[in-house]
Design an enzyme around this catalytic site. Structure first.
Site, PDB file in Angstrom:
ATOM      1  CD  GLU A   1      -3.071  -0.545   0.066  1.00  0.00           C
ATOM      2  OE1 GLU A   1      -3.122  -0.269  -1.150  1.00  0.00           O
ATOM      3  OE2 GLU A   1      -3.622  -1.540   0.557  1.00  0.00           O
TER       4      GLU A   1
ATOM      5  CG  ASP B   1       0.451   2.918  -6.541  1.00  0.00           C
ATOM      6  OD1 ASP B   1       0.654   3.747  -5.625  1.00  0.00           O
ATOM      7  OD2 ASP B   1      -0.640   2.843  -7.163  1.00  0.00           O
TER       8      ASP B   1
ATOM      9  N   GLY C   1     -13.511   1.921  -1.599  1.00  0.00           N
ATOM     10  CA  GLY C   1     -12.079   1.657  -1.712  1.00  0.00           C
ATOM     11  C   GLY C   1     -11.800   0.447  -2.598  1.00  0.00           C
TER      12      GLY C   1
ATOM     13  CB  SER D   1     -10.426   0.398  -7.835  1.00  0.00           C
ATOM     14  OG  SER D   1      -9.308   0.709  -7.082  1.00  0.00           O
ATOM     15  CB  SER D   2     -16.301   2.111  -8.199  1.00  0.00           C
ATOM     16  OG  SER D   2     -16.096   3.363  -7.565  1.00  0.00           O
TER      17      SER D   2
ATOM     18  CG  ASP E   1      -6.228   1.458  -7.513  1.00  0.00           C
ATOM     19  OD1 ASP E   1      -5.715   0.613  -6.759  1.00  0.00           O
ATOM     20  OD2 ASP E   1      -6.452   2.626  -7.181  1.00  0.00           O
TER      21      ASP E   1
ATOM     22  CE1 TYR F   1      -3.259   7.314  -2.734  1.00  0.00           C
ATOM     23  CE2 TYR F   1      -2.422   9.188  -3.977  1.00  0.00           C
ATOM     24  CZ  TYR F   1      -2.557   7.819  -3.810  1.00  0.00           C
ATOM     25  OH  TYR F   1      -1.977   6.969  -4.715  1.00  0.00           O
TER      26      TYR F   1
END
Ligand code: GLA
Length: 386
Positions: A35, A38, A128, A130-131, A176, A228
């Site tokens: 987590e 990336d 959370g 990733s829609s 994602d 974030y």
């Protein structure tokens, strides 16, 4: 699944009055481990889930793009000439932003025909999972086919990332969309976010009688603002002060020097990324040598690192993780960007309902909202369905 494909096809016909050229779909994802690694050029291990976003797409002789969906009443209509970040807002920025981003990879927006898209999805929004990437990836795959761009899936992942970064305004990484595009059934995607090289890692959940339980806390998160971006900035500062181009270039051997060079907060952010990258490598090794029952402690350690060092967990996520572990989960951690969203627990199949009940009870006892808990199955990535 057949249902939402049919629903997308018939809604498209109702709304636009003709038969779509095709139906494409892309899944949401769960990140097993890795987590906030990336965007630090590190390693991740996500998998696609059995919840998908379906798009019915048609082209016609017109100079506008139109998008409808089962989750918003409005039909958005915009001239093709206005497909750019200045004009794209709201939920339609996701599908139409992809059209704009594709122009950076060879699409000629001045020459493409009018575009109609109808979206139907069973990926929960704001959980959370990733829609937004599922929607972008389904559209990217569809337009790559319809516009005959011939782009490979790693490039389509970049297209989705550019959409997120430059149209939606969320400074997110490449995990994602890679999971949504590259995953295979019953497997996880071991991705090197620097080279985009990847390996498909069999999870063996069924053979081990295990399931992945998702606990959607209902706490909403937004990556376009706040924490974030702040975490990302800390990582960039840490890399700069340590004299490397990204935190990927540091290992546990660098921690003593990091402790001397960095302020306490930056040090802890950096320590999370260094140790998390190692945990991804260790998880892959454990899966390959001993199977999924061997990764529990790595999941738990990942959660502690996010809670204490990266500080992106919230009370509801901690409670979900603790309750799952106390009730026999093999391992558990929050998953995704943090500040809300979902946790995952790796559990024996026979324990699923008991752990669900325990989590509901714990949330009630702490007067927190009712979480949504459900099992997800590692599934194949984006595809043309019809
Ligand atoms: C979000 C972002 C990803 C990744 C995760 C944290 O899901 O979209 O790129 O940074 O958070 O691992």
């Amino acid at each position: 699944m057949a249902d939402i494909r049919d629903e997308a096809a018939s809604a498209f016909e109702d709304v636009f009055g003709y038969t779509p050229n095709g139906i494409w779909s892309a899944p949401g994802r769960v990140n097993l481990i890795g987590e906030h690694t990336d965007y630090n050029d590190g390693f991740v291990l996500p998998f696609a889930i059995d919840r998908r976003t379906v798009v019915a797409v048609g082209t016609r002789d017109a100079s506008v793009a139109r998008v409808g969906s089962s989750y918003a009443d409005e039909l958005v209509e915009i001239p093709l000439a206005d497909l750019n970040p200045e004009h794209l807002t709201g939920w339609s920025a996701y599908p139409l932003g992809v059209a704009w981003a594709l122009a950076q990879f060879g699409a000629d927006l001045a020459a493409v025909p009018g575009l109609d898209i109808f979206v139907v999805s069973d990926v929960p929004v704001g959980a959370g999972l990733s829609s937004s990437h599922a929607l972008e990836c389904a559209v990217a795959l569809a337009l790559n086919d319809l516009w005959q761009l011939g782009l490979d899936r790693q490039t389509l992942a970049r297209v989705s990332q550019i959409t997120e970064n430059q149209v939606v305004g969320a400074p997110t990484g490449i995990m994602d969309q890679s999971a949504s595009l590259l995953s295979e059934k019953d497997c996880a995607l071991f991705l090197d976010c620097r080279s985009l090289d990847y390996r498909i890692i069999p999870l063996g959940l069924e053979a081990a009688d295990l399931a992945v339980l998702i606990i959607d806390t209902g706490v909403k998160h937004e990556h376009a603002n706040g924490g974030y971006a702040e975490r990302r900035a800390s990582c960039e500062l840490g890399a700069k002060l340590m004299g490397v181009s990204s935190l990927r270039d540091l290992t546990a051997h660098d921690l003593p020097r990091a402790r001397e060079v960095l302020d306490d907060v930056t040090f802890r952010r950096v320590r999370h990324v260094i140790t998390e990258n190692q945990r991804v490598l260790d998880t892959v090794a454990a899966l390959e040598s001993d199977g999924p029952r061997a990764i529990g402690e790595l999941l738990d350690a990942s959660h502690r690192s996010m809670r204490d060092d990266f500080e992106i967990s919230v009370r509801e996520l901690d409670l979900a993780v603790e309750t799952a572990i106390e009730n026999g989960a093999i391992g558990a951690r929050m998953t995704g960007g943090g500040f809300g969203g979902s946790a995952l627990a790796l559990v024996a199949r026979e324990d699923v309902s008991r752990i669900q009940v325990a989590i509901d009870g714990a949330f009630a006892e702490h007067a927190l909202g009712i979480p949504d808990t459900f099992v997800v199955v590692p599934s194949k990535g984006a595809a043309r369905d019809r």
